[in-house]
Design a protein around this motif. Structure first.
Motif, PDB file in Angstrom:
ATOM      1  N   UNK A  92       0.799  -1.214   0.000  1.00 59.73           N
ATOM      2  CA  UNK A  92       0.000   0.000   0.000  1.00 59.73           C
ATOM      3  C   UNK A  92       0.833   1.266   0.000  1.00 59.73           C
ATOM      4  N   UNK A  93       2.111   1.138  -0.396  1.00 58.14           N
ATOM      5  CA  UNK A  93       3.009   2.294  -0.404  1.00 58.14           C
ATOM      6  C   UNK A  93       3.038   2.891  -1.806  1.00 58.14           C
ATOM      7  N   UNK A  94       2.607   4.128  -1.941  1.00 60.51           N
ATOM      8  CA  UNK A  94       2.532   4.795  -3.234  1.00 60.51           C
ATOM      9  C   UNK A  94       3.677   5.786  -3.393  1.00 60.51           C
ATOM     10  N   UNK A  95       4.635   5.429  -4.208  1.00 60.92           N
ATOM     11  CA  UNK A  95       5.797   6.282  -4.463  1.00 60.92           C
ATOM     12  C   UNK A  95       5.348   7.552  -5.193  1.00 60.92           C
ATOM     13  N   UNK A  96       5.822   8.706  -4.724  1.00 62.45           N
ATOM     14  CA  UNK A  96       5.551   9.971  -5.409  1.00 62.45           C
ATOM     15  C   UNK A  96       4.110  10.420  -5.348  1.00 62.45           C
ATOM     16  N   UNK A  97       3.396  10.014  -4.324  1.00 64.59           N
ATOM     17  CA  UNK A  97       1.965  10.321  -4.226  1.00 64.59           C
ATOM     18  C   UNK A  97       1.683  11.813  -4.296  1.00 64.59           C
ATOM     19  N   UNK A  98       2.585  12.601  -3.755  1.00 64.22           N
ATOM     20  CA  UNK A  98       2.353  14.048  -3.689  1.00 64.22           C
ATOM     21  C   UNK A  98       2.693  14.773  -4.986  1.00 64.22           C
ATOM     22  N   UNK A  99       3.318  14.093  -5.929  1.00 59.31           N
ATOM     23  CA  UNK A  99       3.726  14.736  -7.189  1.00 59.31           C
ATOM     24  C   UNK A  99       2.502  14.893  -8.081  1.00 59.31           C
ATOM     25  N   UNK A 100       2.281  16.103  -8.587  1.00 58.87           N
ATOM     26  CA  UNK A 100       1.086  16.361  -9.394  1.00 58.87           C
ATOM     27  C   UNK A 100       1.341  16.261 -10.898  1.00 58.87           C
ATOM     28  N   UNK A 101       2.462  16.773 -11.367  1.00 57.99           N
ATOM     29  CA  UNK A 101       2.730  16.758 -12.803  1.00 57.99           C
ATOM     30  C   UNK A 101       4.168  16.330 -13.086  1.00 57.99           C
ATOM     31  N   UNK A 102       4.315  15.470 -14.105  1.00 54.28           N
ATOM     32  CA  UNK A 102       5.640  15.049 -14.577  1.00 54.28           C
ATOM     33  C   UNK A 102       5.590  15.061 -16.100  1.00 54.28           C
ATOM     34  N   UNK A 103       6.578  15.658 -16.729  1.00 55.04           N
ATOM     35  CA  UNK A 103       6.570  15.740 -18.188  1.00 55.04           C
ATOM     36  C   UNK A 103       7.582  14.791 -18.832  1.00 55.04           C
ATOM     37  N   UNK A 104       7.932  13.711 -18.138  1.00 59.55           N
ATOM     38  CA  UNK A 104       8.870  12.742 -18.698  1.00 59.55           C
ATOM     39  C   UNK A 104       8.121  11.743 -19.581  1.00 59.55           C
ATOM     40  N   UNK A 105       8.562  11.599 -20.821  1.00 60.10           N
ATOM     41  CA  UNK A 105       7.987  10.618 -21.734  1.00 60.10           C
ATOM     42  C   UNK A 105       8.667   9.259 -21.522  1.00 60.10           C
ATOM     43  N   UNK A 106       8.074   8.227 -22.081  1.00 58.90           N
ATOM     44  CA  UNK A 106       8.694   6.908 -22.015  1.00 58.90           C
ATOM     45  C   UNK A 106      10.054   6.934 -22.699  1.00 58.90           C
ATOM     46  N   UNK A 107      10.155   7.677 -23.806  1.00 60.63           N
ATOM     47  CA  UNK A 107      11.429   7.774 -24.519  1.00 60.63           C
ATOM     48  C   UNK A 107      12.491   8.430 -23.648  1.00 60.63           C
ATOM     49  N   UNK A 108      12.114   9.429 -22.881  1.00 64.61           N
ATOM     50  CA  UNK A 108      13.065  10.074 -21.969  1.00 64.61           C
ATOM     51  C   UNK A 108      13.505   9.113 -20.865  1.00 64.61           C
ATOM     52  N   UNK A 109      12.550   8.363 -20.348  1.00 64.51           N
ATOM     53  CA  UNK A 109      12.882   7.385 -19.313  1.00 64.51           C
ATOM     54  C   UNK A 109      13.814   6.308 -19.876  1.00 64.51           C
ATOM     55  N   UNK A 110      13.566   5.919 -21.102  1.00 65.97           N
ATOM     56  CA  UNK A 110      14.381   4.880 -21.732  1.00 65.97           C
ATOM     57  C   UNK A 110      15.801   5.353 -22.010  1.00 65.97           C
ATOM     58  N   UNK A 111      15.929   6.569 -22.514  1.00 67.11           N
ATOM     59  CA  UNK A 111      17.226   7.049 -23.013  1.00 67.11           C
ATOM     60  C   UNK A 111      18.005   7.887 -22.010  1.00 67.11           C
ATOM     61  N   UNK A 112      17.307   8.499 -21.031  1.00 71.26           N
ATOM     62  CA  UNK A 112      17.970   9.463 -20.156  1.00 71.26           C
ATOM     63  C   UNK A 112      17.687   9.219 -18.671  1.00 71.26           C
ATOM     64  N   UNK A 113      17.349   8.001 -18.305  1.00 70.83           N
ATOM     65  CA  UNK A 113      16.868   7.729 -16.956  1.00 70.83           C
ATOM     66  C   UNK A 113      17.796   8.279 -15.882  1.00 70.83           C
ATOM     67  N   UNK A 114      19.101   8.043 -16.022  1.00 78.03           N
ATOM     68  CA  UNK A 114      20.043   8.442 -14.983  1.00 78.03           C
ATOM     69  C   UNK A 114      20.384   9.929 -15.032  1.00 78.03           C
ATOM     70  N   UNK A 115      19.955  10.619 -16.074  1.00 78.48           N
ATOM     71  CA  UNK A 115      20.187  12.056 -16.160  1.00 78.48           C
ATOM     72  C   UNK A 115      18.987  12.853 -15.640  1.00 78.48           C
ATOM     73  N   UNK A 116      17.854  12.188 -15.471  1.00 77.60           N
ATOM     74  CA  UNK A 116      16.640  12.851 -15.006  1.00 77.60           C
ATOM     75  C   UNK A 116      16.638  12.949 -13.476  1.00 77.60           C
ATOM     76  N   UNK A 117      15.726  13.758 -12.954  1.00 75.46           N
ATOM     77  CA  UNK A 117      15.531  13.801 -11.507  1.00 75.46           C
ATOM     78  C   UNK A 117      15.114  12.404 -11.047  1.00 75.46           C
ATOM     79  N   UNK A 118      15.880  11.820 -10.135  1.00 74.95           N
ATOM     80  CA  UNK A 118      15.673  10.426  -9.750  1.00 74.95           C
ATOM     81  C   UNK A 118      14.274  10.182  -9.189  1.00 74.95           C
ATOM     82  N   UNK A 119      13.837  11.046  -8.298  1.00 74.63           N
ATOM     83  CA  UNK A 119      12.541  10.837  -7.663  1.00 74.63           C
ATOM     84  C   UNK A 119      11.405  10.905  -8.686  1.00 74.63           C
ATOM     85  N   UNK A 120      11.485  11.871  -9.581  1.00 73.20           N
ATOM     86  CA  UNK A 120      10.446  12.015 -10.598  1.00 73.20           C
ATOM     87  C   UNK A 120      10.494  10.885 -11.623  1.00 73.20           C
ATOM     88  N   UNK A 121      11.705  10.437 -11.970  1.00 72.83           N
ATOM     89  CA  UNK A 121      11.835   9.334 -12.931  1.00 72.83           C
ATOM     90  C   UNK A 121      11.221   8.059 -12.353  1.00 72.83           C
TER      91      UNK A 121
END
Length: 268
Positions: free
Chosen positions: A198-227
Motif C-alpha cells: 500500500x506504499x505509493x511512491x511519489x503520491x504528492x507529485x502532481x505533474x511530470x513531463x517525462x515521456x517513455x522515450x526520456x525514461x528509456x534514453x535518459x533515466x540516470x540524467x533525469x531527476x531520480x525521484x520524478x523518474x
C-alpha cells in the motif's frame, strides 16, 4: 594456498564473463539484441553471484525455507529476525504474482559496513541506498542506519523497507532475463510495493513531463525521484487498464526474447 585459490577463482569467472561479453558483442552486431540478452543474462548473473559470494564468504549466515541470509559483524539478532520474517512473508506474495519459484534459495546480504555495501554492490560514490539487487542477491543496509529513532523499526522495515522492492527486481530479472530497460523494472517493483504494502511512491507529485522515450534514453540524467514516480505510474496505469496477469505475461515474453518496444503502445 589461499592466494592460489583466489587467483584461480577470479581467473575462471572473469574468463567466463569475457566470453559472455564477446558473444554478446557478436550477436549485437548481427542485430539480435533481445535474443542475446535473454541467452546470456543468466550466465552474467551467475558470474556476478560467484564474485559476491566469494567476497562475503567470511560472513555468518542463517537459512530459512527460501533464503540464505548472510550478515556482517554489525548486524544484531533482532535485525536478522526482522529480515527473516519479512523476507519469508513477502516471498509468498511475489511467487503468487509471478507464478514462478527460483530453483535455489535466494541470498540476502545484510551490511552494517556502508563501505563494504557500496563496494560490493558496485555503487561507487553517493548516498547509500537502503537496498540493491545485484549479482542475483538482495543487498540490504542495516535498517538501524536509516530508520529514524522515533519510528517503530518493525513497521518501518516491513511496510516501507527495500526488501520487497529488491525481491521483485530479482523475480523480474529471472523471468524477463534482463531484457528490459531500467524504467520498466523500477516501475514493476514500485507497482508491487503499491499493491502489496500500500506504499505509493511519489503520491504528492502532481505533474511530470517525462515521456517513455526520456525514461528509456535518459533515466540516470533525469531527476531520480520524478523518474521513479513516472515509471511507477506508467506500470500502474497499464495494470489498471489490462490487468496484472497481462503485466506478468509481458515479462515472460521479454524472457523469451521479445522486445518491449512491441508492447509499448499499451503503456501510453
Amino acid at each position: 594456498m589461499m592466494n592460489i585459490d583466489k587467483k584461480k577463482f577470479f581467473s575462471i569467472n572473469f574468463f567466463l564473463f569475457g566470453i559472455a561479453l564477446l558473444m554478446m558483442g557478436f550477436v549485437f552486431y548481427h542485430g539480435q539484441q533481445n535474443n542475446l540478452v535473454t541467452a546470456f543474462r543468466p550466465m552474467v548473473r551467475d558470474v556476478e553471484n560467484r564474485i559476491v559470494s566469494y567476497r562475503t564468504r567470511s560472513y555468518d549466515f542463517v537459512t530459512t525455507d527460501h533464503f540464505i541470509i548472510r550478515y556482517d559483524d554489525g548486524i544484531d539478532e533482532e535485525i536478522i529476525d526482522l529480515v527473516t520474517m519479512t523476507a519469508e512473508d513477502k516471498y509468498g506474495s511475489v511467487v503468487e504474482a509471478f507464478q514462478y519459484k527460483p530453483q535455489e534459495k535466494i541470498m540476502i546480504l545484510l551490511y552494517d559496513d556502508i563501505g563494504a555495501f557500496m563496494d560490493i554492490t558496485m555503487q561507487g560514490k553517493g548516498t547509500p541506498p537502503m537496498g540493491v539487487y545485484y549479482g542475483n542477491t538482495i543487498h540490504l543496509l542495516n535498517p538501524r542506519q536509516w530508520v529514524r529513532s522515533d519510528e517503530d523499526m518493525t513497521r518501518a522495515f516491513y511496510s516501507e523497507g527495500p526488501l520487497l522492492h529488491e525481491l521483485v527486481h530479482l523475480f523480474t530479472d529471472h523471468v524477463g532475463k534482463g531484457n528490459f530497460p531500467i524504467w520498466f523494472t523500477e516501475g514493476v517493483s514500485l507497482y508491487f510495493e503499491y499493491k502489496v504494502d500500500g506504499y505509493e511512491w511519489g503520491k504528492e507529485v502532481t505533474e511530470i513531463d517525462y515521456t517513455i522515450e526520456m525514461l528509456r534514453d535518459e533515466f540516470y540524467q533525469l531527476d531520480e525521484y520524478l523518474a521513479y514516480t513516472q515509471s511507477f505510474r506508467i506500470v500502474r496505469n497499464f495494470v489498471e487498464n489490462y490487468g496484472e496477469e497481462a503485466l506478468i505475461e509481458i515479462i515472460e515474453s521479454l524472457g523469451e526474447g521479445k522486445s518491449l518496444q512491441s508492447f509499448m503502445h499499451l503503456f501510453r
